[in-house]
Design a protein around this motif. Sequence first.
Motif, PDB file in Angstrom:
ATOM      1  N   ASN A 157       0.862  -1.286   0.271  1.00  0.00           N
ATOM      2  CA  ASN A 157      -0.124  -0.172  -0.116  1.00  0.00           C
ATOM      3  C   ASN A 157       0.828   1.271   0.027  1.00  0.00           C
ATOM      4  O   ASN A 157       0.627   2.222  -0.533  1.00  0.00           O
ATOM      5  CB  ASN A 157      -1.129   0.154   1.157  1.00  0.00           C
ATOM      6  CG  ASN A 157      -1.979   0.929   0.856  1.00  0.00           C
ATOM      7  OD1 ASN A 157      -2.702   1.572   0.214  1.00  0.00           O
ATOM      8  ND2 ASN A 157      -1.670   2.080   2.364  1.00  0.00           N
ATOM      9  N   PRO A 158       1.902   1.398   0.652  1.00  0.00           N
ATOM     10  CA  PRO A 158       2.904   2.602   0.716  1.00  0.00           C
ATOM     11  C   PRO A 158       3.555   3.354  -0.783  1.00  0.00           C
ATOM     12  O   PRO A 158       3.825   4.125  -0.926  1.00  0.00           O
ATOM     13  CB  PRO A 158       3.858   2.173   1.782  1.00  0.00           C
ATOM     14  CG  PRO A 158       3.416   1.624   3.166  1.00  0.00           C
ATOM     15  CD  PRO A 158       2.032   0.318   1.623  1.00  0.00           C
ATOM     16  N   VAL A 159       3.459   1.744  -1.467  1.00  0.00           N
ATOM     17  CA  VAL A 159       4.139   1.747  -2.600  1.00  0.00           C
ATOM     18  C   VAL A 159       3.438   2.504  -3.822  1.00  0.00           C
ATOM     19  O   VAL A 159       3.804   2.394  -5.587  1.00  0.00           O
ATOM     20  CB  VAL A 159       5.700   1.158  -2.789  1.00  0.00           C
ATOM     21  CG1 VAL A 159       6.428   0.691  -1.793  1.00  0.00           C
ATOM     22  CG2 VAL A 159       4.254  -0.337  -3.108  1.00  0.00           C
ATOM     23  N   LEU A 160       2.090   2.397  -3.357  1.00  0.00           N
ATOM     24  CA  LEU A 160       0.741   2.545  -4.690  1.00  0.00           C
ATOM     25  C   LEU A 160       0.722   3.699  -5.200  1.00  0.00           C
ATOM     26  O   LEU A 160       0.707   4.627  -3.708  1.00  0.00           O
ATOM     27  CB  LEU A 160      -0.473   1.524  -3.938  1.00  0.00           C
ATOM     28  CG  LEU A 160      -1.142   0.195  -4.434  1.00  0.00           C
ATOM     29  CD1 LEU A 160      -1.568   0.243  -3.265  1.00  0.00           C
ATOM     30  CD2 LEU A 160       0.377  -0.144  -5.731  1.00  0.00           C
ATOM     31  N   PRO A 161       0.689   4.535  -6.011  1.00  0.00           N
ATOM     32  CA  PRO A 161      -0.023   5.639  -6.221  1.00  0.00           C
ATOM     33  C   PRO A 161      -1.471   6.576  -5.756  1.00  0.00           C
ATOM     34  O   PRO A 161      -1.698   7.136  -6.050  1.00  0.00           O
ATOM     35  CB  PRO A 161      -0.462   6.003  -7.542  1.00  0.00           C
ATOM     36  CG  PRO A 161      -0.668   4.355  -8.699  1.00  0.00           C
ATOM     37  CD  PRO A 161       0.284   3.212  -7.350  1.00  0.00           C
ATOM     38  N   PHE A 162      -2.248   5.305  -4.758  1.00  0.00           N
ATOM     39  CA  PHE A 162      -3.087   5.664  -4.404  1.00  0.00           C
ATOM     40  C   PHE A 162      -3.138   4.970  -2.805  1.00  0.00           C
ATOM     41  O   PHE A 162      -2.420   4.015  -2.886  1.00  0.00           O
ATOM     42  CB  PHE A 162      -4.327   5.657  -5.453  1.00  0.00           C
ATOM     43  CG  PHE A 162      -4.798   4.009  -5.274  1.00  0.00           C
ATOM     44  CD1 PHE A 162      -4.790   3.183  -4.720  1.00  0.00           C
ATOM     45  CD2 PHE A 162      -3.809   3.551  -7.040  1.00  0.00           C
ATOM     46  CE1 PHE A 162      -5.240   2.028  -4.839  1.00  0.00           C
ATOM     47  CE2 PHE A 162      -4.406   2.414  -7.640  1.00  0.00           C
ATOM     48  CZ  PHE A 162      -5.113   1.520  -6.121  1.00  0.00           C
ATOM     49  N   GLN A 163      -3.912   5.390  -2.278  1.00  0.00           N
ATOM     50  CA  GLN A 163      -3.963   4.230  -0.778  1.00  0.00           C
ATOM     51  C   GLN A 163      -5.226   3.667  -0.428  1.00  0.00           C
ATOM     52  O   GLN A 163      -6.798   4.528  -1.336  1.00  0.00           O
ATOM     53  CB  GLN A 163      -3.979   5.931   0.406  1.00  0.00           C
ATOM     54  CG  GLN A 163      -2.606   6.876   0.825  1.00  0.00           C
ATOM     55  CD  GLN A 163      -1.420   5.304   1.171  1.00  0.00           C
ATOM     56  OE1 GLN A 163      -1.639   4.643   1.671  1.00  0.00           O
ATOM     57  NE2 GLN A 163      -0.639   5.436  -0.646  1.00  0.00           N
ATOM     58  N   LEU A 164      -5.391   3.072   0.286  1.00  0.00           N
ATOM     59  CA  LEU A 164      -7.007   1.828  -0.409  1.00  0.00           C
ATOM     60  C   LEU A 164      -7.686   3.104   1.443  1.00  0.00           C
ATOM     61  O   LEU A 164      -8.897   2.287   1.196  1.00  0.00           O
ATOM     62  CB  LEU A 164      -6.027   0.411   0.214  1.00  0.00           C
ATOM     63  CG  LEU A 164      -5.485   0.162  -0.995  1.00  0.00           C
ATOM     64  CD1 LEU A 164      -5.091  -1.691  -0.715  1.00  0.00           C
ATOM     65  CD2 LEU A 164      -6.471  -0.131  -2.673  1.00  0.00           C
ATOM     66  N   GLY A 165      -6.892   3.676   2.071  1.00  0.00           N
ATOM     67  CA  GLY A 165      -8.050   3.940   3.154  1.00  0.00           C
ATOM     68  C   GLY A 165      -8.474   2.901   4.052  1.00  0.00           C
ATOM     69  O   GLY A 165      -8.731   2.110   3.863  1.00  0.00           O
ATOM     70  N   SER A 166      -9.978   3.220   3.821  1.00  0.00           N
ATOM     71  CA  SER A 166     -11.411   3.038   4.586  1.00  0.00           C
ATOM     72  C   SER A 166     -11.483   1.243   4.317  1.00  0.00           C
ATOM     73  O   SER A 166     -12.123   0.288   5.115  1.00  0.00           O
ATOM     74  CB  SER A 166     -12.323   3.796   4.676  1.00  0.00           C
ATOM     75  OG  SER A 166     -13.017   3.786   3.335  1.00  0.00           O
TER      76      SER A 166
END
Length: 207
Positions: A157-166
């Motif tokens: 998740n930290p290296v993705l261009p977006f955050q997955l959040g909730s």
Amino acid sequence: MREDIYTLPNALTLSRILACPVLGWSIVQGDFHLATALLVYAGLTDLADGFLARRYQKQTVLGTILDPAADKTLMTTLTVTLAMKGLLPTPVAVIILGRDVILSLSAFYIRYTSLPEPKTLSRYWDFTLPSAEIRPTRISKINTALQLALMGVTTINPVLPFQLGSSLTAFQWVVAGTTIWSGLSYLFTKDAVRLVSPGRQKKPQSM
């Protein structure tokens, strides 16, 4: 009776265990690209050792112990280090680790009670002397897959261009629920543990 434990599938499984300290270090250091690469390696070797064991009839009782041990070592490493980095809720980490501790203590007890006499320390740790097989329940297999998926997604998740959040948070609590369910399933599944008969112990020697 003894069986040959020096097989390629067992070596691959052992390599996954040995890679875990490096994986943990990479997460603590914030090197999530290296952590992702090691996760890919773990997944590929997991597939490879299972295929080779079946294809070339190299299944061993030690393999039935090492394979879940490798999964649990990987899971423990990821759970602890991701919780340390604040990427995994502490209550979820406690549930995952607590279940594994209880099951591990149970496995040590089963090994002792199923080991034929004499019950010496050297014989206890000699895994060329199989005594019992622990068979994962269906929900346990599902839970393991979900846990690994969760840890993989949380790690990358930290290296993705977006955050997955909730959505990631919701997934974490779903896995917490399946973890509790899978732990309880061993209490109510009668064939989760099978003693190894003398005939079963002889079989690997003919391969």
